[in-house]
Design an enzyme around this catalytic site. Structure first.
Site, mmCIF file in Angstrom:
data_model
loop_
_atom_site.group_PDB
_atom_site.id
_atom_site.type_symbol
_atom_site.label_atom_id
_atom_site.label_comp_id
_atom_site.label_asym_id
_atom_site.label_seq_id
_atom_site.Cartn_x
_atom_site.Cartn_y
_atom_site.Cartn_z
ATOM 1 N N THR A 163 -24.544 -1.941 -31.282
ATOM 2 C CA THR A 163 -24.356 -2.947 -32.335
ATOM 3 C C THR A 163 -25.258 -2.556 -33.501
ATOM 4 O OG1 THR A 163 -23.833 -4.749 -30.815
ATOM 5 C CG2 THR A 163 -24.849 -5.389 -32.901
ATOM 6 N N ARG A 191 -13.149 -12.486 -26.039
ATOM 7 C CA ARG A 191 -14.610 -12.706 -26.018
ATOM 8 C C ARG A 191 -15.202 -12.477 -27.419
ATOM 9 N NH1 ARG A 191 -19.489 -9.435 -27.095
ATOM 10 N NH2 ARG A 191 -21.107 -10.070 -25.620
ATOM 11 N N GLY A 193 -19.004 -12.240 -29.284
ATOM 12 C CA GLY A 193 -20.427 -12.096 -28.978
ATOM 13 C C GLY A 193 -21.303 -12.884 -29.935
ATOM 14 N N ASP A 194 -22.580 -12.551 -29.916
ATOM 15 C CA ASP A 194 -23.546 -13.272 -30.764
ATOM 16 C C ASP A 194 -23.506 -12.833 -32.235
ATOM 17 O OD1 ASP A 194 -24.533 -10.765 -29.740
ATOM 18 O OD2 ASP A 194 -26.484 -11.256 -30.602
ATOM 19 N N THR A 213 -29.320 -7.496 -31.443
ATOM 20 C CA THR A 213 -28.485 -6.556 -30.683
ATOM 21 C C THR A 213 -28.808 -6.723 -29.208
ATOM 22 O OG1 THR A 213 -28.269 -4.205 -30.105
ATOM 23 C CG2 THR A 213 -30.235 -4.799 -31.338
ATOM 24 N N GLY A 214 -27.813 -6.545 -28.367
ATOM 25 C CA GLY A 214 -28.074 -6.668 -26.929
ATOM 26 C C GLY A 214 -27.034 -7.528 -26.255
ATOM 27 N N GLY A 216 -25.026 -10.224 -25.710
ATOM 28 C CA GLY A 216 -24.729 -11.291 -26.643
ATOM 29 C C GLY A 216 -24.743 -12.690 -26.043
HETATM 30 N N1 GLY Z 1 -24.797 -8.145 -29.190
HETATM 31 C C1 GLY Z 1 -23.466 -7.767 -29.356
HETATM 32 C C2 GLY Z 1 -22.550 -8.403 -28.423
HETATM 33 O O1 GLY Z 1 -22.950 -8.813 -27.356
HETATM 34 O O2 GLY Z 1 -21.375 -8.513 -28.743
#
Ligand code: GLY
Length: 291
Positions: A163, A191, A193-194, A213-214, A216
């Site tokens: 990311t 889905r 993410g964050d 990043t990580g 999510g």
């Molecule tokens: N941090 C990016 C995701 O989980 O989509």
């Protein structure tokens, strides 16, 4: 007032030793591109979008070209931008193969709506001058190999890593943040993410800008970026606040990752709870990178 500064990340994860130089170089090129916008008189929003666009175009990162794939092999991209001066923000989630999702989020930012997702977001993008590209333009051989390993062999993918994001303080002292991602490798179609969620993976206000990043889901459940901004507003030291929240995300919400943080009156801070996170900073006098 402190000098204009831009900080980018290329994702938290486990970057193999042999790829680490390329990740750092990719981040440095993106930081340079954002810095050139600032030198030309551009603002923080324009700079973070330019930097993220360079990262999206670089196939070694999990955003734009080189993005992770869904369980059924599809492309589903998430991105967000926030301006800490106007407090306008926009997220785009679950869109198909568009070359630079961050530019779609930037276009949405002045509008009333903050989050558009799925096919209707694609229709909005088309109506506002963005053309999808053939899926093959974004999907690399390396990504296909990782996807096959995840889908066919149950591999882990290590692919929320990759990311990308940028945070900036411009010459006027205004802050901005942007994030872009293909999400987790082999994710369930639909889905989100964050990254495109304001207050989870992306946030900026008059005091700070953050891009995460990580994993999510953990960053969403912990309301990561919003909590960080609140802690800074309450007077917690930026580095201490970021470190404490990343540890909380890891130990309480069971997700690892990292983030870049810039405050209105401090130095750039990249931190992670993973083995690596590539990053680079730009100031008018130098570009620095690390991992
Ligand atoms: N941090 C990016 C995701 O989980 O989509």
């Amino acid at each position: 007032m402190l000098e204009p500064t831009l900080l980018v990340h290329g994702g938290a994860g486990s970057i193999p030793l042999e790829s680490q130089a390329a990740h750092q170089q990719g981040c440095a090129a993106a930081a340079q591109a954002g810095g050139e916008i600032l030198l030309a008189g551009g603002n923080a929003v324009e700079a973070v979008c330019a930097a993220v666009e360079v990262l999206e175009d670089n196939p070694i990162f999990n955003a734009g070209r080189g993005c992770a794939l869904t369980l059924d092999g599809g492309v589903s991209l998430d991105s967000a931008v926030m301006c800490g001066y106007t407090l306008q923000a926009a997220g785009i989630g679950g869109i198909g193969p568009f070359k630079n999702p961050v530019r779609i989020a930037q276009k949405l930012m002045p509008k009333k709506e903050v989050l558009l997702v799925g096919p209707q977001a694609e229709v909005w993008a088309l109506r506002h001058g963005f053309e999808p590209v053939p899926k093959e333009d974004l999907v690399t051989e390396k990504v296909l190999a990782v996807w096959r390993d995840v889908v066919e062999n149950g591999g882990t993918g290590n692919f929320a890593g990759g990311t990308v994001g940028a945070v900036c303080r411009d010459a006027a002292g205004h802050m901005a943040a942007a994030t872009s991602t293909g999400g987790t490798m082999g994710k369930t179609p639909g889905r989100i993410g964050d990254s495109p969620l304001i207050g989870a993976g992306t946030f900026a206000d008059e005091k700070c800008a953050v891009s995460a990043t990580g994993e999510g889901e953990s960053f969403i459940r912990s309301v990561f970026a919003g909590q960080l901004a609140c802690a800074i507003r309450d007077g917690v030291g930026p580095k201490e606040a970021l470190q404490a929240l990343l540890i909380r995300v890891r130990d309480v919400y069971h997700g690892v990752g990292g983030a870049i943080l810039l405050t209105v009156d401090g130095p750039p801070i990249p931190l992670c709870t993973t083995e690596t996170m590539s990053w680079a900073t730009w100031t008018p006098t130098e570009v620095r990178s690390g991992i």
